[in-house]
Design a protein around this motif. Structure first.
Motif, PDB file in Angstrom:
ATOM      1  N   LYS A 267       0.612  -1.251   0.112  1.00 27.77           N
ATOM      2  CA  LYS A 267       0.067  -0.246   0.287  1.00 27.77           C
ATOM      3  C   LYS A 267       0.706   1.736  -0.092  1.00 27.77           C
ATOM      4  N   LEU A 268       1.931   1.409   0.787  1.00 29.06           N
ATOM      5  CA  LEU A 268       2.551   2.385   1.088  1.00 29.06           C
ATOM      6  C   LEU A 268       3.531   2.430  -0.017  1.00 29.06           C
ATOM      7  N   SER A 269       4.076   1.486  -0.522  1.00 32.35           N
ATOM      8  CA  SER A 269       4.887   1.297  -2.118  1.00 32.35           C
ATOM      9  C   SER A 269       6.450   1.638  -1.603  1.00 32.35           C
ATOM     10  N   VAL A 270       6.318   0.931  -0.560  1.00 29.88           N
ATOM     11  CA  VAL A 270       7.507   0.613   0.137  1.00 29.88           C
ATOM     12  C   VAL A 270       8.292  -0.530   0.626  1.00 29.88           C
ATOM     13  N   GLY A 271       9.842  -1.464   0.484  1.00 34.50           N
ATOM     14  CA  GLY A 271      10.134  -1.946   0.625  1.00 34.50           C
ATOM     15  C   GLY A 271      10.895  -2.142  -0.419  1.00 34.50           C
ATOM     16  N   MET A 272      10.423  -1.178  -1.591  1.00 39.31           N
ATOM     17  CA  MET A 272      11.437  -1.685  -2.883  1.00 39.31           C
ATOM     18  C   MET A 272      12.006  -0.871  -3.635  1.00 39.31           C
ATOM     19  N   GLY A 273      12.134   0.288  -2.849  1.00 41.84           N
ATOM     20  CA  GLY A 273      13.149   1.390  -3.668  1.00 41.84           C
ATOM     21  C   GLY A 273      12.175   1.789  -3.998  1.00 41.84           C
ATOM     22  N   THR A 274      10.816   2.411  -4.485  1.00 45.00           N
ATOM     23  CA  THR A 274      10.372   3.484  -4.572  1.00 45.00           C
ATOM     24  C   THR A 274      10.091   4.606  -4.129  1.00 45.00           C
ATOM     25  N   MET A 275      10.204   4.747  -2.610  1.00 45.86           N
ATOM     26  CA  MET A 275      10.315   5.812  -1.981  1.00 45.86           C
ATOM     27  C   MET A 275      11.980   6.153  -2.121  1.00 45.86           C
ATOM     28  N   ILE A 276      12.290   5.474  -2.723  1.00 45.84           N
ATOM     29  CA  ILE A 276      14.241   6.251  -2.284  1.00 45.84           C
ATOM     30  C   ILE A 276      14.044   6.468  -4.002  1.00 45.84           C
ATOM     31  N   THR A 277      13.730   6.724  -4.437  1.00 45.88           N
ATOM     32  CA  THR A 277      13.128   7.246  -6.411  1.00 45.88           C
ATOM     33  C   THR A 277      12.595   8.239  -6.204  1.00 45.88           C
ATOM     34  N   TYR A 278      11.781   8.172  -5.032  1.00 40.12           N
ATOM     35  CA  TYR A 278      10.621   9.641  -5.203  1.00 40.12           C
ATOM     36  C   TYR A 278      10.804  10.767  -3.910  1.00 40.12           C
ATOM     37  N   GLY A 279      11.590   9.658  -2.957  1.00 35.26           N
ATOM     38  CA  GLY A 279      12.827  10.856  -1.971  1.00 35.26           C
ATOM     39  C   GLY A 279      13.822  11.654  -2.770  1.00 35.26           C
ATOM     40  N   SER A 280      14.344  10.764  -4.266  1.00 33.48           N
ATOM     41  CA  SER A 280      15.440  11.599  -4.867  1.00 33.48           C
ATOM     42  C   SER A 280      15.265  12.980  -5.100  1.00 33.48           C
ATOM     43  N   TYR A 281      13.452  13.431  -5.558  1.00 32.33           N
ATOM     44  CA  TYR A 281      13.359  14.099  -5.922  1.00 32.33           C
ATOM     45  C   TYR A 281      12.386  15.554  -4.901  1.00 32.33           C
ATOM     46  N   PHE A 282      12.303  14.710  -3.552  1.00 36.71           N
ATOM     47  CA  PHE A 282      11.807  15.528  -2.913  1.00 36.71           C
ATOM     48  C   PHE A 282      12.888  16.983  -2.707  1.00 36.71           C
ATOM     49  N   THR A 283      12.407  18.522  -2.701  1.00 30.08           N
ATOM     50  CA  THR A 283      12.798  20.071  -1.996  1.00 30.08           C
ATOM     51  C   THR A 283      13.838  19.095  -0.754  1.00 30.08           C
TER      52      THR A 283
END
Ligand code: PHE
Length: 473
Positions: A250-266
């Motif tokens: 659900k939270l799209s975690v555990g596989m790096g999606t949020m690493i990728t998204y975090g890499s675009y955060f301000t």
């Protein structure tokens, strides 16, 4: 020697280019909606009610909440931390962190997790597309005039024919993937993120409308008590594992999606706040979907544990009881297709960025390769009654197998490794520095609590659930 040096220079400038090309999201609100766009999808609308129904209701929901709070959110914060600190893809991130090479396994697990999810996710997205088409054709128009039994038979035979008509599900699956490809090719992803700000609230409103109608049906009380009444005897090892897998999915975690998204955060984004806001909104959507669906299940005497068809059988029934129901039904499936597409964009992003940045492949070529692999292997998920459907591995057909491998194995194992990496292999000062935006946020106490949970509770719970599910404890 000179040539080598020149080559090195070129390579270096190429790499700089890659670094420079990395954009960031424009504002806090865009970050919130883009991340929510990845989280909200078929997971809330299709998977949550399916699993609640199959795992006995309220007890599953309770375990799910606990998993979100103690496992999902801490891992999400950790992924944001890694992503923003390194501004890199999930494999490259561990290079930048100068971690021992074996930590890159997190990135590789992520790439394979994304593929395994997409194999079946794109099939379900295909069903949604075919329901848009069927609703437009008017296939559901006469339901309102039928008796309860006839209405039941009609919706279930429509679902059966959707998933088992030999060529159509494959075609719809290809269309679902093609839409993702077109968006990535046209480079309008940013535009789409802006549309999310309008469409996401619209989907939310529509779900609330269904909820209101459902809650005035005769089966409302029974439906709600199924969803919320906790019967502790229902909590079995497999229920625990399913709830855990769903929380990560659900939270799209555990596989790096949020690493990728975090890499675009301000740089000024509050990573902890963003995690909580996203997790809260996402869970709210799931609960509302549950409140919309289970009253219908009990009013029409459907089987709550009937599996993947639950959403597709109940939604046309409830809309048949609303004025202008068919128009709203079309809108509902359109918005669901949109939410699924947003989630798929974030899923596809993981292998695409990986190939583009680690193998220096052209981005468009990476997109084509990724989507083709997803389609070719994903096609095996088609219904049991068709060509590949009768093949089973470990007593599971391909659909269930891909789902189990990704949600119940890859994501929780990835989550465990991420928690252990950040909890034990990152310098505490670094974590505090990143999560407090270099001290600007004054949230050291919260960060300390997060580190404590991440170091002890998250890994412990994950390991217990795993051992429990294989019958070890
Ligand atoms: N969270 C998405 C959904 O619920 C699925 C997803 C999983 C997306 C993992 C990205 C990564 O539909």
């Amino acid at each position: 020697m000179l040539i080598l040096k020149e080559l090195f220079q070129i390579n270096k400038s190429k790499r700089n280019l890659v670094v420079k090309k990395r954009e960031t999201f424009s504002s806090g609100l865009t970050i919130f909606f883009a991340t929510l766009g990845s989280a909200v999808g078929l997971g809330n609308i299709w998977k949550f009610p399916t699993l609640v129904g199959m795992n006995g209701g309220g007890a599953f929901v309770l375990v799910y909440f606990i998993c979100i709070l103690l496992l999902g959110i801490p891992v999400m914060i950790s992924e944001f931390y890694i992503g923003r600190k390194t501004r890199s893809n999930p494999v490259g991130a561990f290079n930048k962190l100068k971690a021992k090479p074996y930590w890159k396994i997190i990135g590789y697990l992520g790439v394979s997790g994304s593929l395994f999810i997409m194999f079946f996710y794109s099939a379900v997205a295909g069903w949604v597309y075919s329901y848009i088409f069927k609703a437009i054709k008017g296939d559901f128009l006469n339901i309102s005039s039928l008796s309860i039994e006839q209405a039941n038979d009609t919706v279930s035979s429509i679902f059966e024919s959707t998933v088992s008509a030999s060529i159509y599900p494959i075609l719809w699956q290809a269309i679902a993937l093609a839409v993702v490809g077109i968006i990535l090719f046209a480079g309008v992803k940013n535009g789409i993120e802006k549309i999310t700000k309008t469409l996401m609230p619209l989907l939310f409103t529509l779900i609330i409308i269904i909820c209101i109608r459902s809650l005035t049906l005769e089966g409302a009380k029974e439906g709600l008590s199924f969803l919320f009444k906790v019967d502790f005897s229902k909590i079995t090892p497999s229920v625990l594992l399913a709830a855990l897998g769903l929380a990560f999915f659900k939270l799209s975690v555990g596989m790096g999606t949020m690493i990728t998204y975090g890499s675009y955060f301000t740089d000024d984004n509050n990573l902890i706040h963003t995690s909580f806001k996203v997790a809260f909104s996402d869970t709210l959507v799931s609960i509302l979907v549950g409140m919309a669906i289970f009253p219908v299940v009990f009013t029409f005497g459907l089987e709550p544990g009937s599996g993947p068809g639950l959403l597709f059988n109940t939604i046309p029934l409830v809309f048949s009881k609303i004025p202008l129901g068919n128009v709203l039904l079309i809108a509902f499936f359109l918005l669901t297709a949109f939410a699924a597409t947003m989630a798929m964009l974030s899923l596809v992003e993981v292998p695409v960025v990986f190939m583009a940045e680690e193998w220096n492949l052209d981005r468009k070529i990476s997109v084509v390769i990724t989507l083709l692999v997803m389609f070719i292997i994903g096609v095996l998920t088609v219904h049991p009654s068709s060509a590949f459907g009768h093949i089973t591995v470990f007593e599971k057909n391909f659909f269930d197998l891909y789902d189990f491998i990704s949600s119940n194995l890859i994501l929780p194992i990835g989550g465990l490794l991420i928690a252990v990496y950040v909890g034990y292999n990152s310098k505490k000062e670094d974590v505090i520095k990143e999560l407090s935006n270099k001290g600007k946020l004054n949230n050291t106490k919260t960060i300390n609590l997060y580190i404590l949970i991440l170091k002890f509770l998250t890994p412990l719970l994950l390991i217990i659930v795993f051992l429990n599910s294989i019958g070890f404890i």
